[in-house]
Design an enzyme around this catalytic site. Sequence first.
Site, short mmCIF file in Angstrom:
data_model
loop_
_atom_site.label_atom_id
_atom_site.label_comp_id
_atom_site.label_asym_id
_atom_site.label_seq_id
_atom_site.Cartn_x
_atom_site.Cartn_y
_atom_site.Cartn_z
N GLU A 170 0.83 -1.21 0.00
CA GLU A 170 0.00 0.00 0.00
C GLU A 170 0.87 1.27 0.00
O GLU A 170 0.60 2.24 0.70
CB GLU A 170 -0.93 0.01 1.21
CG GLU A 170 -1.93 -1.14 1.21
CD GLU A 170 -2.85 -1.15 2.40
OE1 GLU A 170 -4.04 -1.45 2.22
OE2 GLU A 170 -2.39 -0.86 3.52
N GLU B 83 -6.53 -7.52 -0.79
CA GLU B 83 -7.13 -7.44 0.53
C GLU B 83 -8.61 -7.10 0.37
O GLU B 83 -8.96 -6.00 -0.06
CB GLU B 83 -6.44 -6.37 1.40
CG GLU B 83 -5.03 -6.74 1.82
CD GLU B 83 -4.43 -5.74 2.80
OE1 GLU B 83 -5.19 -4.90 3.35
OE2 GLU B 83 -3.21 -5.79 3.02
#
Length: 609
Positions: free
Chosen positions: A184, A259
């Site tokens: 991320e 995710e």
Amino acid sequence: MKQIRIALAAIVLFYADISLGYAQQARHTFTLGDSTFLLDGKPLQMISGEMHCTRIPRAYWRERMKAAKAMGLNTIGTYVFWNVHEPVQGQYDFSGNNDIAEFVRIAKEEGLWVVMRPSPYVCAEWEFGGYPWWLLKDKHMKVRSKDPGFLNAYRKYIFKLAEQLAPLQITKGGNIIMVQIENEYGSYSNDKEYLDINRKLFREAGFDALLFTCDGAGQMPDGYLPGYLPAVNGLDNPAEVKALINKYHGGKGPYYIAEWYPGWFDSWGTKTHRTVPAETAAHKLDQVLAAGISINMYMFHGGTTRGFMNGANFDSKQPYLPQTSSYDYDAPLDEAGNPTLKFNLFRKIIAKHLPDGTELPPVPQKHKTIAIPSISLSSYHAVLQNLGEPVQQEHPLSFEELNQAYGFVLYRTILGTQRSGNLKIRELRDYGIVYVNGKQIGVLDRRLQQDSVHLSDLPPHAVLDILVENNGRINYGPYLTDNRHGITEKVSLDGRELKGWKMYKLPYATMKGLRYSKKMVQDGPVVARGVFTLNETGDTYLDLRSFGKGFVYLNGHHLGKYWEIGPTQTIYVPACWLKKGTNEIQVFDLLKNNHNKISTLNEPLLFQP
């Protein structure tokens, strides 16, 4: 006859060796198709669930893998936490619950592929996002950057990690099919050169499987690395997932949600246990699988963040917010590994998308639980009366300057003749109790932006103690690098800086060697100890509703933290850490010191008003 039996045994062993050698040499290929992943040239839709070996007792790793298979998963996603594998710089630990290679090997034995996420930044509601605390000993070092000191430490670690994991990649006959670089990153920065340094380090270390990045939908432009598969986090609309990945991957897939959140984590002081309705999540899963998109549910099984390893969130819009030890996550498998309603609904959805005739293993049974009505706490360790040798300096030192990772530090100085004033601690990290001559005066809490307390009726030359707790270093966002703990700036009384400090280190990395007395402690924090006997074992949950704030050791295992502000009011105790016969419990309480018993429940209290 004896000679014949020996000859036959030799033949069996010979062919067993051939068979074993053949199995070890078996090779698969895993590549990117235009719309799907290709395993040995055939489409593979990854149906994956996240689990972390350090959050699950090693004795239960295989059981949790079997449960994953029973729900229909074919892949396990997992982070790797740098700070547990290199707790002290240059000293590596891949043993016991940190044996990530064995975790991967068990997955292979259970017929599961693995998506490896060694980053080394992980977020994961984990202390400092997985970075080791000792990186902060250099005040000027910037993690997650091209800082030479950081990259040098990172390089040494990733090469050590590769010694464990590189041989387990699909390219070597193993079951690791993809490896994630960074994590991320688009939510943090946009330096493509830094991202490419990550790629080079992974390749040089020996990670030659497929590499990918993952980011939230809005952060993908900053976080993806051109030429490598970009996966998306937190998006479950199939059309949007495909359009986004097409945009940053040359107009093609494969399509992977790295995710997907069927639940969420809890933070101390929030009003409720965070949940996602099972029916809503199951409907979303059905849509994603029907669209042929591969998915990794974060989490399939959360487990527990034991020890002092919880992280914290903090940014300009919200105060410091540390996370609970329970990482139940409202996941398909609960904190203790029991299947939930969500597990059963997901299993039905997944079964719809498997080839005709596929039979899933049976749903695992719920674990046996026990309740212990009363454990006597009969001996006590007075923390403030059992301090070791101090470190003395004119100005207070941070945890990192004291060469301490976690736990507590007691800061002590002698006041002058001033009778009253406003005591202010600049940049307290994160929770402090103020004592004057051994009597508690006030509590300071970074969560509540409390950094000062008024002192009155001070006797001349009073002893000022400030007991400071590291409640968890920030694991996400722009303040990740500003993570030094303790008293990180200065202490002043009515604007005048206080100097001449003694600092007592209380890391509690172990509870061995503590001195106990039968006399109950009247002032200050206490460690209450009890010994109890069991005729049977089972999972159980310590009931901490009458306790204040602290942590628990059981039979040498740090079970995690508790705090009366909730929402969690219990601590999960795995059956494998209890013994038939004699057991020892040690409860550290920062706020309350009148405990003479503790009990357990046969179910958790994840939210108790």
